[in-house]
Design an enzyme around this catalytic site. Structure first.
Site, short mmCIF file in Angstrom:
data_model
loop_
_atom_site.label_atom_id
_atom_site.label_comp_id
_atom_site.label_asym_id
_atom_site.label_seq_id
_atom_site.Cartn_x
_atom_site.Cartn_y
_atom_site.Cartn_z
N GLU A 581 -59.26 32.24 34.32
CA GLU A 581 -58.97 31.44 32.95
C GLU A 581 -60.07 32.52 32.01
O GLU A 581 -61.22 32.56 32.49
CB GLU A 581 -59.28 30.18 32.98
N GLU A 586 -64.51 28.26 22.62
CA GLU A 586 -64.48 26.60 22.59
C GLU A 586 -65.62 26.32 21.55
O GLU A 586 -66.54 26.83 21.46
CB GLU A 586 -64.73 26.26 23.95
#
Length: 694
Positions: A581, A586
């Site tokens: 991933e 974020e």
């Protein structure tokens, strides 16, 4: 009127043969011996004390247009005119018969200007460090002075505006390293300190201060270490109220705010918790004013490395220039609740209100619905030995224990709301987890005698839950040492009915366990029916290696968790984290304007991922470019063309050598998003474009 009445009385009594000895007639007396004392209390306050013989009242004219009247002769006056001022005060002592005397005196009062709100914004009540707002237009600007032609106001015209111009060239980049700290010292005084790392950016008109020879502005060795005092005062002159705060900063000992123009006085045009905008005047040319923008967030720190990309061929993009639902040729939807293991609060939908293209941008919106607190019930906490014998620890039928809630949970004893099935007792405990409560919210009660887990290795509890699969954790602690604890987790198997759950502590280590802690629906925060969006390019566009650039503006509400990321396309075959991933960006609303990036893969996933973070001062108010450059040799994370962290060394042993697809979403709460603001209604991540180069 009173005197006429006495005359009338006397005439009447004369007719009745009275004499003066029979009547006591008041005599009007003039007050005397007026004495006035003053006591200057500081801060503009003066105490006055007046006394006089035969006085019934005192009148004070304070010399500033105000006055006071009283009978005691004691009064306190606070003058508010800033500076050193003298007032002529008149004190009058009077009697009720209209006689009065006066004294006049001069009082000198010094009033220092103070603005607690500005001090708090500058210092955060103790200390705050400010940085040049290098990413903002006009972080260093030049405009005309406050009083323009015929006294008219001239708004500044920027000609030094570009962040790249000041922070990207050798002659001026020292300005972008400056750190300015305002603080409140132990005596409550405001102080200032500039840490310019030993170099100062000088205006060319002041180069003689350091013996400079350059023909333009330049960075010279000029250390400014050491704290200086600061005075706040009102600004004087032609200053429209909507263009300034009306307050200026004067720094002692020649202190200055980064750019040297000979001035130590700065007018505050605007100030917020994370933004400071000031103006100062060049001492060599008072017709020119210099403008500075500062932020309380450090600039993105990418060191000296700008991205020199090897990928320049645009192979796929979405510019979001057609209103409506996202292009189905580029994007599909993830649908459902819970965040797939992250304990998130939202439910992902494909509704236009959650995901739509509008006005040239993609909008992913988290929206609160009509939710309610989560209510669970429990009863009959029972100890069970190895052969099935039991001992009741608590049944809530006698004196109720004292519950202590935390994280947004409250527990009380109530009448049993469902006297059926496994539990027909009269009273039970009710655990209420409020909207927006922490995912780990719970409550506890203390015992007078520790639980004997050697004799009773199992504890049963009757529970009532509104849902199947709710995670219930029973934790036993030592009251005196919370680090001494054991816990067991069990999931509910029925909804809206009583069931008995058994918690097996047979493998627990011995200890003094005299506190019972219960978590209901652990890992979940009642969301209030929050919906959001998550779109992906799975099976539509998948790629190996390249440069991904996403331009976005992020939501700021507490509990929001927007993400721009990529997932290994073989996740359905090998599972996660074996698929790999790549979290390009974020952000969490509970820590605004700090973005992070991460890599998840075997041995480095979840809380052990390879993570880096960096401040981006305007992440929630402006668009920024979030980029990953992924090659067979490395993975680099980039913000606005600067490498910020995680120059990961890629090789054949990692999962980052296969196809990945893109994902964009706004989660709420969960393991990273944290507590959701109880007042949350909605917030949006806006995406201007997504581009992939190879």
């Amino acid at each position: 009127m009173k005197k006429l009445n006495y005359i009338a009385v006397c005439l009447f009594l004369a007719l009745m043969s009275c004499d003066e000895d029979d009547i006591d007639i008041p005599v009007s007396v003039l007050p005397s011996n007026l004495v006035v004392n003053t006591q200057n209390m500081g801060g503009g306050t003066v105490n006055f004390t007046a006394s006089a013989s035969e006085a019934n009242y005192y009148h004070f004219d304070f010399g500033d247009g105000s006055s006071a009247l009283g009978t005691s002769g004691e009064v306190s006056k606070t003058y508010d005119m800033i500076g050193d001022n003298s007032y002529t005060v008149t004190v009058t002592a009077g009697s009720t018969e209209g006689k009065k005397i006066s004294e006049t005196l001069d009082v000198s009062v010094s009033v220092a200007f103070s603005d607690p709100e500005t001090v708090t914004l500058l210092t955060n009540d103790s200390s705050k460090t400010w940085f040049l707002a290098a990413s903002q237009q006009g972080h260093l600007g030049l405009g005309p002075a406050r009083d323009g032609i015929d006294g008219d106001w001239w708004y500044p015209k920027w000609y030094v505006a570009s962040a790249f111009e000041k922070c990207g060239t050798e002659d001026s980049d020292c300005l972008c390293d400056d750190e300015i700290t305002f603080a409140v010292d132990s005596s409550g005084e405001l102080t200032f300190e500039l840490d310019n790392k030993g170099q100062t950016y000088f205006n060319v008109g002041h180069k003689a201060v350091v013996g400079g020879s350059e023909e333009s502005d330049f960075c010279y060795d000029f250390d400014t270490s050491g704290a200086k005092s600061v005075v706040l005062s009102p600004v004087e002159g032609n200053v429209p109220e909507d263009e300034t705060t009306g307050i200026q900063i004067t720094i002692s000992d020649g202190g200055f705010m980064g750019y040297y123009v000979g001035s130590s006085v700065y007018e505050i045009l605007a100030i917020e918790d994370d933004f400071l905008y000031v103006r100062t005047y060049d001492t060599e040319n008072a017709d020119l004013a210099w403008y500075h923008k500062f932020t309380a967030e450090a600039a993105v720190d990418g060191g000296d490395e700008n991205l020199e990309t090897i990928y320049t061929n645009l192979v796929w993009s979405d510019e979001f220039d057609v209103d409506g639902a996202p292009n189905p040729s580029n994007w599909a939807y993830d649908l459902g609740a819970g965040g797939w293991g992250n304990g998130e609060a939202q439910t992902y939908t494909s509704d236009l209100e959650n995901v739509k293209v509008e006005d040239g941008v993609l909008k992913i919106m988290a929206i609160a619905g009509e939710g309610e607190a989560a209510v669970h019930y429990f009863d009959d906490v029972t100890l069970i030995d190895a052969v099935g014998s039991s001992q009741t620890l608590e049944d809530f039928e006698g004196v109720a224990p004292t519950f202590t809630g935390f994280g947004g949970t409250e527990t009380t004893v109530v009448a049993n709301p469902d006297v059926t099935g496994d539990n027909t007792s009269a009273n039970v405990a009710q655990s209420t987890k409020a909207l927006g409560a922490e995912t780990w919210a719970g409550s506890f009660f203390d015992l007078s005698t520790p639980v004997d887990l050697v004799t009773y290795p199992t504890i049963s509890i009757k529970t009532w839950s509104p849902s199947v699969g709710a995670n219930i954790i029973l934790k036993l602690e030592n009251q005196a040492n919370a680090d001494e604890n054991v816990e067991v987790s069990v999931n509910t198997t029925v909804d809206n009915a009583w069931e008995t759950l058994n918690f097996d502590f047979s493998s627990a280590s011995a200890g003094t366990y005299d506190r019972v802690v219960l978590f209901f629906d652990f890992g979940v925060s009642p969301s209030g029916g929050i919906t959001s969006g998550r779109i992906k390019s799975e099976n539509l566009f998948e790629f190996t290696y390249g440069r991904v650039e996403i331009r976005a503006k992020l939501p700021s509400s507490g509990g929001t968790w927007p993400a721009l990321w990529a997932l290994g396309a073989n996740y359905d075959e090998v599972g996660w984290p074996a698929s790999g991933e790549i979290d390009i960006m974020e952000h969490v609303g509970n820590n605004n304007n700090v973005i992070s990036s991460a890599l998840h893969y075997p041995g480095n996933s979840a809380g052990n991922a390879v993570v880096g973070s960096t401040p981006v001062a305007t992440a929630t108010s402006e668009f920024h470019n979030y980029t990953v450059e992924w090659t067979p040799e490395s993975i680099k994370f980039v913000v606005d063309d600067q490498v910020v962290h995680n120059s990961f060394v890629n090789n054949g042993t990692t999962p980052f050598n296969n196809d990945f697809f893109l994902i964009m979403n706004v989660a709420m709460g969960g393991t990273l998003g944290g507590s959701i603001d109880p007042a949350f209604t909605q917030d949006t991540m806006e995406v201007d474009y997504v581009r992939v180069y190879q």
